[in-house]
Structures are given as C-alpha cells and as structure tokens.
Design a protein around this motif. Structure first.
Motif, PDB file in Angstrom:
ATOM      1  N   ARG A   1      -3.020   1.684  -2.335  1.00 36.19           N
ATOM      2  CA  ARG A   1      -3.188   1.054  -1.026  1.00 36.19           C
ATOM      3  C   ARG A   1      -1.887   0.364  -0.601  1.00 36.19           C
ATOM      4  NH1 ARG A   1      -6.788  -2.581  -2.238  1.00 36.19           N
ATOM      5  NH2 ARG A   1      -8.391  -0.999  -2.500  1.00 36.19           N
ATOM      6  N   GLN A   2      -1.262  -0.358  -1.538  1.00 31.85           N
ATOM      7  CA  GLN A   2      -0.004  -1.047  -1.231  1.00 31.85           C
ATOM      8  C   GLN A   2       1.105  -0.054  -0.882  1.00 31.85           C
ATOM      9  OE1 GLN A   2       1.272  -4.106  -4.009  1.00 31.85           O
ATOM     10  NE2 GLN A   2      -0.835  -4.368  -4.673  1.00 31.85           N
ATOM     11  N   ALA A   3       1.072   1.126  -1.505  1.00 34.91           N
ATOM     12  CA  ALA A   3       2.097   2.148  -1.272  1.00 34.91           C
ATOM     13  C   ALA A   3       1.748   3.066  -0.106  1.00 34.91           C
ATOM     14  CB  ALA A   3       2.310   2.969  -2.542  1.00 34.91           C
ATOM     15  N   SER A   4       0.618   2.806   0.560  1.00 35.33           N
ATOM     16  CA  SER A   4       0.147   3.646   1.674  1.00 35.33           C
ATOM     17  C   SER A   4      -0.036   5.102   1.248  1.00 35.33           C
ATOM     18  CB  SER A   4       1.098   3.552   2.860  1.00 35.33           C
ATOM     19  OG  SER A   4       1.155   2.236   3.343  1.00 35.33           O
ATOM     20  N   ILE A   5      -0.642   5.285   0.083  1.00 32.12           N
ATOM     21  CA  ILE A   5      -0.904   6.618  -0.454  1.00 32.12           C
ATOM     22  C   ILE A   5      -2.402   6.900  -0.322  1.00 32.12           C
ATOM     23  CG2 ILE A   5      -0.939   8.032  -2.546  1.00 32.12           C
ATOM     24  CD1 ILE A   5       1.516   6.467  -3.496  1.00 32.12           C
ATOM     25  N   ASN A   6      -2.736   8.032   0.309  1.00 33.00           N
ATOM     26  CA  ASN A   6      -4.129   8.484   0.361  1.00 33.00           C
ATOM     27  C   ASN A   6      -4.471   9.045  -1.006  1.00 33.00           C
ATOM     28  OD1 ASN A   6      -4.478   7.923   3.155  1.00 33.00           O
ATOM     29  ND2 ASN A   6      -3.335   9.780   3.619  1.00 33.00           N
TER      30      ASN A   6
ATOM     31  N   THR B   1       8.859  -0.854  -6.408  1.00 27.06           N
ATOM     32  CA  THR B   1       7.934  -0.599  -5.313  1.00 27.06           C
ATOM     33  C   THR B   1       6.536  -0.349  -5.882  1.00 27.06           C
ATOM     34  OG1 THR B   1       8.255   1.792  -5.336  1.00 27.06           O
ATOM     35  CG2 THR B   1       9.780   0.492  -3.968  1.00 27.06           C
TER      36      THR B   1
ATOM     37  N   GLU C   1       4.822   2.209  -5.298  1.00 25.89           N
ATOM     38  CA  GLU C   1       4.804   3.615  -5.704  1.00 25.89           C
ATOM     39  C   GLU C   1       5.394   3.784  -7.108  1.00 25.89           C
ATOM     40  OE1 GLU C   1       5.983   7.973  -3.881  1.00 25.89           O
ATOM     41  OE2 GLU C   1       6.364   6.181  -2.713  1.00 25.89           O
TER      42      GLU C   1
ATOM     43  N   LYS D   1      -1.569  15.580   2.772  1.00 28.53           N
ATOM     44  CA  LYS D   1      -1.028  14.268   2.400  1.00 28.53           C
ATOM     45  C   LYS D   1      -2.052  13.408   1.667  1.00 28.53           C
ATOM     46  CE  LYS D   1       2.442  14.498   5.818  1.00 28.53           C
ATOM     47  NZ  LYS D   1       3.501  13.954   6.458  1.00 28.53           N
TER      48      LYS D   1
END
Length: 98
Positions: A18-23, A57, A59, A80
């Motif tokens: 969530r913090q890395a904006s990863i689905n 980061t 990620e 994505k």
C-alpha cells in the motif's frame, strides 16, 4: 523510516505494498493463513515480523521482506497487478535493468 512491530507477515506485506502504491494479490500457494491439512480445523500460522529500516523505499523493504521468507513479487505489466508467490529455489534471480 519504515517500522513494523510484531505484525503478521501477510499484513506487513499488504502494508508495504500500500505504501509503495503496488496493486497486490496473494497467490493461494502462499500457505500462511490457509487451512492446514495436518491440523484439522487449524490454519498454517503466519510468522510475526518486526522490522525497522531507514533510507529505503517501501518497495525495497517489500522486496527484502519477501526474499527473507522465500517469497517473490511477480508483476503482470498488462494489468499492473503484482502477485506474491512462493519463490522457486531453483529459479535464478530476476534480471534488473538500471
């Protein structure tokens, strides 16, 4: 700084994604939290993790956390969405372009 204290592994993975904006989607092959055939009515326990990292980061932290538990993130570039799955011990490390 990234700090996670005494949190179930899958919750930590979801938080970092969530913090890395990863689905993210968790592959059913990842047994943590799944029914355990060796324990009727039981589930495969998740380890709790506690981490404190600076100058990385979300990620990077996610990648290291997955690696530490024998997991990997595989992104499907068409949609994505990244799938967390069990890492094949015989597979070579993925190539990274920099």
């Amino acid at each position: 700084m990234i700090v996670i204290d005494d949190t179930p592994l899958l919750d930590a993975i979801r938080n970092l994604a969530r913090q890395a904006s990863i689905n993210l989607i968790i592959d059913p092959k990842v047994a943590y939290g799944q029914p355990d055939p060796n324990r009727p009515g039981g589930v495969t326990p998740q380890p709790n993790v506690s981490i404190r990292w600076e100058n990385v980061t979300a990620e990077q932290a996610l990648g290291e956390l997955l690696s530490n538990y024998g997991l990997q993130a595989v992104e499907n570039p068409k949609v994505k969405i990244t799938r967390v799955t069990v890492k094949d011990p015989a597979a070579p490390d993925p190539l990274v372009t920099r």
